[in-house]
Design an enzyme around this catalytic site. Structure first.
Site, PDB file in Angstrom:
ATOM      1  N   CYS A 202       0.919  -1.175   0.215  1.00  0.00           N
ATOM      2  CA  CYS A 202      -0.218   0.054   0.055  1.00  0.00           C
ATOM      3  C   CYS A 202       0.808   1.349  -0.090  1.00  0.00           C
ATOM      4  O   CYS A 202       0.515   2.309  -0.621  1.00  0.00           O
ATOM      5  CB  CYS A 202      -0.875   0.162   1.179  1.00  0.00           C
ATOM      6  SG  CYS A 202      -0.157  -0.058   2.612  1.00  0.00           S
ATOM      7  N   HIS A 370      -2.169   1.178   7.386  1.00  0.00           N
ATOM      8  CA  HIS A 370      -2.254   1.243   6.018  1.00  0.00           C
ATOM      9  C   HIS A 370      -1.887   2.755   5.611  1.00  0.00           C
ATOM     10  O   HIS A 370      -2.089   3.554   6.257  1.00  0.00           O
ATOM     11  CB  HIS A 370      -3.768   1.070   5.828  1.00  0.00           C
ATOM     12  CG  HIS A 370      -4.255   0.935   4.426  1.00  0.00           C
ATOM     13  ND1 HIS A 370      -3.646  -0.174   3.495  1.00  0.00           N
ATOM     14  CD2 HIS A 370      -4.987   1.322   3.395  1.00  0.00           C
ATOM     15  CE1 HIS A 370      -4.187  -0.056   2.384  1.00  0.00           C
ATOM     16  NE2 HIS A 370      -4.917   0.896   2.375  1.00  0.00           N
ATOM     17  N   ASN A 390      -7.662   5.871  -0.816  1.00  0.00           N
ATOM     18  CA  ASN A 390      -7.177   4.301  -0.442  1.00  0.00           C
ATOM     19  C   ASN A 390      -6.639   3.751  -1.773  1.00  0.00           C
ATOM     20  O   ASN A 390      -7.215   3.783  -2.782  1.00  0.00           O
ATOM     21  CB  ASN A 390      -8.238   3.607   0.148  1.00  0.00           C
ATOM     22  CG  ASN A 390      -7.891   2.479   0.669  1.00  0.00           C
ATOM     23  OD1 ASN A 390      -7.282   1.720   0.279  1.00  0.00           O
ATOM     24  ND2 ASN A 390      -8.976   1.923   1.833  1.00  0.00           N
TER      25      ASN A 390
END
Length: 724
Positions: A202, A370, A390
């Site tokens: 990520c 994250h 995201n």
């Protein structure tokens, strides 16, 4: 050799004793005793017996065996230990605490090519995860990319992650995935199209997002400039032969990573890697594959956006921990600085969550540990807002200023050009969040600053061997790598980036090396020996990230000279590192590790039985202390270090015996250490004339028996012998 090895073992014992590691100290003290007893030469063994007794005494003391304790009580033979008395008035009051196409166009200062050491460092750290990644050179842009048969990477296929393996069917070439493939559709990459799948990267995908956003917004090829081959317009193009070269900034310099275009495909013909939602576009997958190859496969343990964005762009990484309740954390100041840098195109920004419970994740719509890309920042009527993406391209924030929130007034929608009703129709992972909420649920901002903000730069690549200096910077940093930084009058800051080279993916999985930079300004750019006396001007936080950024704010009214010291939490292995400095003003940065090239070490002792434990100059017996004659063959600098058990307060005196040039007048008769210190002190003298000098080490109190070590470093040829 046993006596030489004994000295080394005793040094280790003193190191561990100093840092309070009793178990290791006992181990090495005991080992020293065994080595002394194994010396075959009777004369040498008898000479070392005193050290054996001292080592045994200290080992027993650490085990908790008190003096005059009987053998029955201790299980050991009875021994006598000499404890240090409290210092009197002359003793110290305290003891020493333990870019466009895209190399930054900067003017290099204080540098003329690579040294042999730098070449060795860069060569050594070219081998990463057992594969060699050589430096990127402009000639590589003309490398051969077309072949009569499709290119296959000689290093073979990449290891897949467990999640990929569950769905994996086959490797397919880009040409097999679509009929008209392109690397980039249009002029700039589209950050909206980036989608992370089953690879745990990520932070890398978020770094791709913010770099692509910057490229589109400011029309600067900071990202697509690293992809080869390229066409006549200098744009990356699809290669039907399947070979690509990616330039990544790794281990101190830009390096070339060569890959083929095989991509992992699952059961339903879907890509099992990050990709672009534009089905014919492959820049996302190609860049990810190159980075995953560097990281030894798709089974990636995770990183952070500082590391990843630096690898992609070479931009200066900075980490800002979010500590909402810390009085030293100024949230408003951080927001204003980031917003200004973001809108002026000076920095790339991502933000990461810390550990969140499952309940918190369900309630907030966030993901634990994250990374999210920051794609906009604004302040409206005193409300600070950030737009995040995201990397999964779905799952969004559910709290304040989410698309479902009632705070979206028509005026606010107009100012931010945002339609919450339209946003409700599709979850693309993009959302607004207020800054106050972000501070509650996120842990850290990762920034990467454009190096072209600075006109001048300096870079050096160095090695710090594990055996040099104590394991821990508790009482001395004299052997640590050090640099002198001289800055004339000017505003702004000097950014100094320390980058530790990493050659194994295991270092990412479990990084045990903690590094930092310490900055001192009281020694006018000269070498530092005592780490906390006085305390550093900037005491860097030791972190286990490869990058540590130190920012030195300049005084506009005065020139400054600083000493920069590389420091580790606990030095266990040899490290290779790069030091880069950036400034808007001219500056000079030079190593302090090269001018003292001669090193000698002798071992001695204070012994009351032969009247060599005379104490300090307050006592009549001071002249009985051991005396050594040092001969400097030519003019130069001299540093003398004295080490002894830390229970003793120790000091040094150096006096001039005679100069080779009798016409010269000695600048001093004698020099002493500033005060007596626990177990360690140093005399650091410059511009000594060739001649003979006398060195006298002493404890503060008389009749204190102990071994000691004298280490001498000089820029001149040097000899030392004991005076009778």
């Amino acid at each position: 050799m046993a006596d030489v090895n004994c000295h080394k073992v005793l040094m280790k014992a003193l190191d561990y004793d100093e840092r309070g590691d009793k178990e290791q100290a006992i181990h090495y003290y005991t080992m020293a005793v065994e080595l002394i007893l194994s010396i075959e030469d009777k004369e040498k063994r008898e000479k070392m017996n005193k050290f054996a007794r001292q080592a045994l005494d200290r080992a027993e003391e650490l085990k908790g065996i008190k003096k005059n304790e009987s053998p029955k009580e201790s299980g050991k033979k009875s021994i006598q230990t000499q404890s240090a008395s409290s210092p009197t008035t002359n003793a110290p009051n305290k003891t020493v605490p333990t870019v466009p196409t895209h190399s930054p166009k900067l003017e290099v200062t204080s540098k003329e090519g690579y040294t042999m050491e730098e070449k060795k460092v860069l060569e050594k750290t070219s081998t990463i995860n057992a594969k060699v990644y050589v430096p990127f050179m402009e000639i590589d842009a003309k490398e051969r990319f077309n072949f009569p048969i499709p290119f296959s990477d000689k290093d073979g296929i990449l290891e897949l992650s467990p999640k990929q393996k569950k769905e994996f069917v086959q490797w397919m070439r880009i040409s097999e995935l679509c009929q008209q493939p392109e690397i980039i559709i249009g002029t700039n990459p589209d950050y909206h199209a980036i989608k992370q799948t089953v690879v745990s990267d990520c932070s890398f995908v978020s770094s791709l997002t913010v770099a692509a956003l910057h490229e589109k917004k400011f029309n600067r090829r900071i990202l697509t400039s690293i992809i080869y081959p390229r066409n006549s317009k200098d744009e990356p193009v699809y290669n039907q032969s399947g070979k690509y070269l990616i330039k990544l900034y790794v281990n101190g310099i830009a390096r070339k990573i060569v890959i083929d275009d095989y991509l992992p495909v699952g059961r339903h013909n879907q890509l099992l890697c990050s990709y672009s939602n534009n089905k014919n576009e492959f820049w996302v997958s190609v860049l990810e594959k190159a980075y995953m190859k560097l990281m030894n496969g798709y089974d990636f343990p995770g990183s952070n956006s500082n590391i990843d964005a630096y690898a992609l762009t070479g931009w200066i990484p900075e980490r800002i921990s979010i500590k909402k309740n810390d009085p030293d954390f100024n949230g408003n100041q951080v927001f204003d600085r980031l917003k200004e840098g973001f809108h002026q195109g000076r920095c790339l920004i991502t933000v990461a969550t810390g550990e969140l419970s499952d309940a918190e994740c369900d309630r907030t719509g966030l993901v634990s540990t994250h990374a999210f890309a920051v794609i906009n920042m604004a302040e409206v009527d005193g409300v600070k807002l950030l737009m995040l993406k995201n990397p999964w391209s779905h799952l969004r924030w559910k709290g304040n200023y989410s698309e479902q929130d009632s705070r979206w007034t028509p005026e606010l929608q107009r100012i931010l050009n945002y339609d919450p009703k339209m946003a409700q129709s599709i979850d693309n992972g993009i959302f607004w969040i207020d800054y106050y909420s972000l501070l509650n649920f996120f842990d850290v901002f990762y920034l990467n600053w454009d190096p072209e903000l600075f006109k001048y730069t300096y870079c050096t690549h160095k090695m710090w061997q594990s055996g040099i200096g104590p394991v821990k910077d508790a009482y001395t940093i004299g052997d640590n790598p050090q640099f002198s930084l001289a800055v004339p009058q000017g505003r702004g800051s000097v950014y100094v980036l320390l980058t530790r080279h990493i050659t194994s993916i295991e270092d990412f999985r479990e990084n045990k090396e903690y590094i930092t930079l310490l900055v001192y300004q009281h020694k006018n750019g000269k070498r530092i020996y005592y780490p906390h006396d006085p305390a550093p001007y900037i005491d860097g936080i030791r972190i286990n990230s490869p990058h540590y950024l130190c920012k030195i704010r300049l005084d506009p009214n005065a020139a400054r000279k600083y000493t920069l010291v590389v420091s580790q939490y606990e030095k266990t292995t040899t490290i290779f590192y790069t030091l880069r400095a950036y400034c808007r003003e001219p500056f000079e940065l030079k190593s302090l590790d090269t001018y003292l090239t001669t090193n000698l070490q002798v071992t001695g002792e204070w012994n009351s039985s032969n009247s060599t434990a005379g104490g300090c100059q307050n006592h009549k017996t001071y002249r009985n202390n051991p005396l050594y004659k040092v001969t400097l063959a030519n003019d130069g600098n001299l540093a003398v270090e004295l080490r002894a058990p830390k229970v003793f307060q120790v000091g040094l005196e150096l006096t001039v015996k005679e100069l080779d040039d009798s016409s010269l007048t000695a600048p001093f008769i004698s020099k002493t250490t500033d005060n007596f210190r626990s177990g360690f002190c140093v005399l650091d003298l410059e511009n000594l004339s060739a001649g003979k000098y006398l060195i006298r080490p002493s404890t503060f109190l008389p009749n204190q028996e102990a071994p000691f070590f004298l280490k001498l470093k000089s820029s001149a040829k040097l000899q030392i012998e004991k005076e009778q």
